[in-house]
Motif scaffolding. Structure first.
Motif, PDB file in Angstrom:
ATOM      1  N   ARG A  24       0.836  -1.201   0.000  1.00 54.46           N
ATOM      2  CA  ARG A  24       0.000   0.000   0.000  1.00 54.46           C
ATOM      3  C   ARG A  24       0.875   1.257   0.000  1.00 54.46           C
ATOM      4  O   ARG A  24       0.616   2.202  -0.758  1.00 54.46           O
ATOM      5  CB  ARG A  24      -0.917  -0.007   1.224  1.00 54.46           C
ATOM      6  CG  ARG A  24      -1.837   1.215   1.318  1.00 54.46           C
ATOM      7  CD  ARG A  24      -2.665   1.146   2.593  1.00 54.46           C
ATOM      8  NE  ARG A  24      -1.838   1.093   3.785  1.00 54.46           N
ATOM      9  CZ  ARG A  24      -1.273   2.156   4.356  1.00 54.46           C
ATOM     10  NH1 ARG A  24      -1.429   3.354   3.813  1.00 54.46           N
ATOM     11  NH2 ARG A  24      -0.555   2.018   5.450  1.00 54.46           N
ATOM     12  N   LYS A  25       1.914   1.251   0.819  1.00 51.16           N
ATOM     13  CA  LYS A  25       2.791   2.423   0.859  1.00 51.16           C
ATOM     14  C   LYS A  25       3.583   2.576  -0.438  1.00 51.16           C
ATOM     15  O   LYS A  25       3.831   3.689  -0.900  1.00 51.16           O
ATOM     16  CB  LYS A  25       3.723   2.337   2.065  1.00 51.16           C
ATOM     17  CG  LYS A  25       3.003   2.563   3.387  1.00 51.16           C
ATOM     18  CD  LYS A  25       3.967   2.553   4.558  1.00 51.16           C
ATOM     19  CE  LYS A  25       3.208   2.829   5.866  1.00 51.16           C
ATOM     20  NZ  LYS A  25       4.101   2.793   7.048  1.00 51.16           N
ATOM     21  N   LEU A  26       3.982   1.456  -1.035  1.00 50.86           N
ATOM     22  CA  LEU A  26       4.689   1.542  -2.313  1.00 50.86           C
ATOM     23  C   LEU A  26       3.779   2.103  -3.400  1.00 50.86           C
ATOM     24  O   LEU A  26       4.230   2.846  -4.282  1.00 50.86           O
ATOM     25  CB  LEU A  26       5.222   0.165  -2.725  1.00 50.86           C
ATOM     26  CG  LEU A  26       6.423  -0.375  -1.942  1.00 50.86           C
ATOM     27  CD1 LEU A  26       6.796  -1.758  -2.438  1.00 50.86           C
ATOM     28  CD2 LEU A  26       7.623   0.568  -2.050  1.00 50.86           C
ATOM     29  N   ALA A  27       2.497   1.761  -3.336  1.00 50.55           N
ATOM     30  CA  ALA A  27       1.540   2.271  -4.321  1.00 50.55           C
ATOM     31  C   ALA A  27       1.384   3.785  -4.223  1.00 50.55           C
ATOM     32  O   ALA A  27       0.998   4.435  -5.197  1.00 50.55           O
ATOM     33  CB  ALA A  27       0.191   1.582  -4.140  1.00 50.55           C
ATOM     34  N   GLU A  28       1.693   4.334  -3.058  1.00 53.15           N
ATOM     35  CA  GLU A  28       1.586   5.787  -2.876  1.00 53.15           C
ATOM     36  C   GLU A  28       2.767   6.535  -3.493  1.00 53.15           C
ATOM     37  O   GLU A  28       2.743   7.766  -3.613  1.00 53.15           O
ATOM     38  CB  GLU A  28       1.504   6.105  -1.376  1.00 53.15           C
ATOM     39  CG  GLU A  28       0.240   5.563  -0.702  1.00 53.15           C
ATOM     40  CD  GLU A  28       0.298   5.698   0.816  1.00 53.15           C
ATOM     41  OE1 GLU A  28       1.368   6.136   1.326  1.00 53.15           O
ATOM     42  OE2 GLU A  28      -0.689   5.367   1.485  1.00 53.15           O
ATOM     43  N   LEU A  29       3.808   5.795  -3.897  1.00 49.29           N
ATOM     44  CA  LEU A  29       5.003   6.435  -4.445  1.00 49.29           C
ATOM     45  C   LEU A  29       4.734   7.147  -5.766  1.00 49.29           C
ATOM     46  O   LEU A  29       5.215   8.266  -5.988  1.00 49.29           O
ATOM     47  CB  LEU A  29       6.103   5.391  -4.664  1.00 49.29           C
ATOM     48  CG  LEU A  29       7.179   5.234  -3.596  1.00 49.29           C
ATOM     49  CD1 LEU A  29       8.148   4.153  -4.004  1.00 49.29           C
ATOM     50  CD2 LEU A  29       7.909   6.553  -3.367  1.00 49.29           C
ATOM     51  N   GLU A  30       3.985   6.504  -6.646  1.00 49.57           N
ATOM     52  CA  GLU A  30       3.785   7.069  -7.980  1.00 49.57           C
ATOM     53  C   GLU A  30       3.177   8.466  -7.951  1.00 49.57           C
ATOM     54  O   GLU A  30       3.716   9.388  -8.576  1.00 49.57           O
ATOM     55  CB  GLU A  30       2.934   6.125  -8.835  1.00 49.57           C
ATOM     56  CG  GLU A  30       2.824   6.540 -10.298  1.00 49.57           C
ATOM     57  CD  GLU A  30       4.161   6.535 -11.025  1.00 49.57           C
ATOM     58  OE1 GLU A  30       4.294   7.287 -12.003  1.00 49.57           O
ATOM     59  OE2 GLU A  30       5.076   5.792 -10.615  1.00 49.57           O
ATOM     60  N   PRO A  31       2.077   8.689  -7.241  1.00 49.54           N
ATOM     61  CA  PRO A  31       1.552  10.063  -7.195  1.00 49.54           C
ATOM     62  C   PRO A  31       2.493  11.047  -6.515  1.00 49.54           C
ATOM     63  O   PRO A  31       2.540  12.227  -6.885  1.00 49.54           O
ATOM     64  CB  PRO A  31       0.233   9.918  -6.424  1.00 49.54           C
ATOM     65  CG  PRO A  31       0.313   8.611  -5.714  1.00 49.54           C
ATOM     66  CD  PRO A  31       1.170   7.739  -6.568  1.00 49.54           C
ATOM     67  N   VAL A  32       3.256  10.580  -5.535  1.00 48.47           N
ATOM     68  CA  VAL A  32       4.230  11.459  -4.879  1.00 48.47           C
ATOM     69  C   VAL A  32       5.304  11.891  -5.879  1.00 48.47           C
ATOM     70  O   VAL A  32       5.674  13.070  -5.959  1.00 48.47           O
ATOM     71  CB  VAL A  32       4.876  10.746  -3.668  1.00 48.47           C
ATOM     72  CG1 VAL A  32       6.082  11.532  -3.160  1.00 48.47           C
ATOM     73  CG2 VAL A  32       3.859  10.575  -2.544  1.00 48.47           C
ATOM     74  N   ILE A  33       5.813  10.939  -6.668  1.00 52.65           N
ATOM     75  CA  ILE A  33       6.844  11.247  -7.668  1.00 52.65           C
ATOM     76  C   ILE A  33       6.292  12.199  -8.727  1.00 52.65           C
ATOM     77  O   ILE A  33       6.922  13.189  -9.096  1.00 52.65           O
ATOM     78  CB  ILE A  33       7.374   9.950  -8.308  1.00 52.65           C
ATOM     79  CG1 ILE A  33       8.212   9.166  -7.276  1.00 52.65           C
ATOM     80  CG2 ILE A  33       8.224  10.258  -9.539  1.00 52.65           C
ATOM     81  CD1 ILE A  33       8.626   7.782  -7.736  1.00 52.65           C
ATOM     82  N   ARG A  34       5.104  11.917  -9.206  1.00 48.66           N
ATOM     83  CA  ARG A  34       4.527  12.741 -10.279  1.00 48.66           C
ATOM     84  C   ARG A  34       4.248  14.172  -9.814  1.00 48.66           C
ATOM     85  O   ARG A  34       4.441  15.124 -10.568  1.00 48.66           O
ATOM     86  CB  ARG A  34       3.242  12.098 -10.798  1.00 48.66           C
ATOM     87  CG  ARG A  34       3.475  10.841 -11.616  1.00 48.66           C
ATOM     88  CD  ARG A  34       2.173  10.327 -12.227  1.00 48.66           C
ATOM     89  NE  ARG A  34       2.404   9.124 -13.004  1.00 48.66           N
ATOM     90  CZ  ARG A  34       2.823   9.102 -14.266  1.00 48.66           C
ATOM     91  NH1 ARG A  34       3.075  10.238 -14.892  1.00 48.66           N
ATOM     92  NH2 ARG A  34       2.993   7.958 -14.900  1.00 48.66           N
ATOM     93  N   SER A  35       3.828  14.299  -8.579  1.00 47.03           N
ATOM     94  CA  SER A  35       3.451  15.637  -8.102  1.00 47.03           C
ATOM     95  C   SER A  35       4.630  16.456  -7.613  1.00 47.03           C
ATOM     96  O   SER A  35       4.646  17.683  -7.742  1.00 47.03           O
ATOM     97  CB  SER A  35       2.408  15.515  -6.978  1.00 47.03           C
ATOM     98  OG  SER A  35       2.967  14.846  -5.850  1.00 47.03           O
ATOM     99  N   GLY A  36       5.654  15.781  -7.057  1.00 49.55           N
ATOM    100  CA  GLY A  36       6.738  16.542  -6.449  1.00 49.55           C
ATOM    101  C   GLY A  36       8.116  16.320  -7.016  1.00 49.55           C
ATOM    102  O   GLY A  36       9.052  17.054  -6.694  1.00 49.55           O
TER     103      GLY A  36
END
Length: 340
Positions: A24-36
């Motif tokens: 679940r936490k790894l799945a949160e990486l993609e939006p974090v990378i794209r946004s920041g």
């Protein structure tokens, strides 16, 4: 460290939970990378020898190579270690001028005679520029980059004081060429890259030496200077998977599938913590009892190895000025995903 397999031919991907990571936490990486972190082109996370997470952005894929900037320095460190193991170089305390007998320093340049490979590897050789204000552009317009660096070496300052120098790393590449008879690219293909399944780096002809040729989107293979020496401080192009292979080799103390590629002694010396937080062309970090060694390149190219967690993070990025700190990304969003 025992492994069930080695990614010499291709990587295995594993279920994150089976590898001790929170999916679940790894799945949160993609939006974090794209946004920041919009200039990140690829991210590979390896846990327990398998790919636990992999993503690509900006039109790139797993087979695309990227200019990894100063990550090149850590690869060069490995090549010096391999050259020592093979007897081309005696040891890290061998004098730099041993490899350039034709170079005659001036009478007032006594310090240069005492400078060793270890000083270049640990960035503790003196130069006449202010710390972090190296005039790299001046080196790049010289017909002989090695002589230019030797002319600077030992001027002002004291041996043993940390001063980061990309020219010093390039001098190490010149030493690889002098001692082995091969460029760093050729030596790496033969003794390092092929042994651990990394792509062979092609011989890319340098038709000119402008900014784009040396640093920009035109970089291919491994940049070389006018004398044919592979650039020691930057200029290598790698895929993030191959960066991770290189990290896995160091995480396994220089062994690959029971075969020693780099001596365990060299790996330990290269990554041992010290007051400068800099080993043999590797950045060192220790926080909360967790030790990491890292290859860091401009623009946000990172290879982070955390032995205690059996974790490798490889990030390739498009060059931009003052990118967001990748270590914050690792600390806040990747390390918390490690479950055991």
């Amino acid at each position: 460290m025992q492994r069930n397999y080695w990614p010499t031919k291709e990587w295995q991907s594993g279920d994150p939970e089976a590898l001790g990571m929170d999916a679940r936490k790894l799945a949160e990486l993609e939006p974090v990378i794209r946004s920041g972190y919009g200039n990140i082109n690829g991210t590979v996370i390896v846990r327990k020898g398998c790919i636990a997470y992999e993503s690509y952005n900006n039109g790139y894929g797993p087979d695309d190579t990227h200019h990894v900037a100063s990550v090149t320095k850590s690869v060069l460190s490995a090549l010096i270690g391999i050259a020592v193991d093979a007897g081309f170089i005696k040891h890290a305390d061998q004098k730099v001028l041993d490899f350039f007998p034709e170079y005659v320093p001036g009478a007032a340049d006594g310090q240069i005679r005492e400078i060793t490979l270890r000083h270049l590897l640990t960035m503790t050789a003196p130069y006449p520029f202010e710390d972090w204000h190296e005039p790299l552009d001046k080196m790049c317009i010289q017909p002989d980059w090695v002589k230019y660096t030797l002319d600077m070496l030992g001027r002002q300052g004291e041996i043993g004081t940390f001063k980061y120098s990309t020219a010093g790393a390039h001098l190490l590449s010149g030493i690889i060429t002098r001692s082995t008879g091969k460029s760093a690219r050729e030596f790496a293909n033969e003794r390092l890259f092929s042994a651990i399944g990394m792509q062979e780096i092609p011989d890319y002809e340098m038709k000119s030496f402008g900014f784009e040729d040396l640093f920009g989107a035109e970089v291919r293979g491994w940049v070389r200077d006018p004398g044919g020496n592979s650039t020691g401080g930057w200029g290598l192009t790698l895929t993030p998977r191959d960066m991770a292979r290189f990290g896995l080799l160091y995480l396994n103390r220089g062994f690959w599938d029971q075969t020693p590629i780099i001596s365990e002694k060299w790996v330990k010396e290269s990554t041992a913590m010290n007051d400068n937080h800099y080993g043999y062309l590797w950045w060192l970090r220790e926080e909360g009892g967790v030790h990491a060694f890292m290859a860091l390149g401009d623009g946000g190219n990172v290879l982070c190895c955390i032995p205690e967690k059996d974790l490798i993070v490889a990030i390739v990025s498009e060059f931009i000025v003052q990118p967001r700190d990748r270590l914050t990304l690792i600390k806040d969003h990747i390390l918390p995903a490690v479950l055991d």
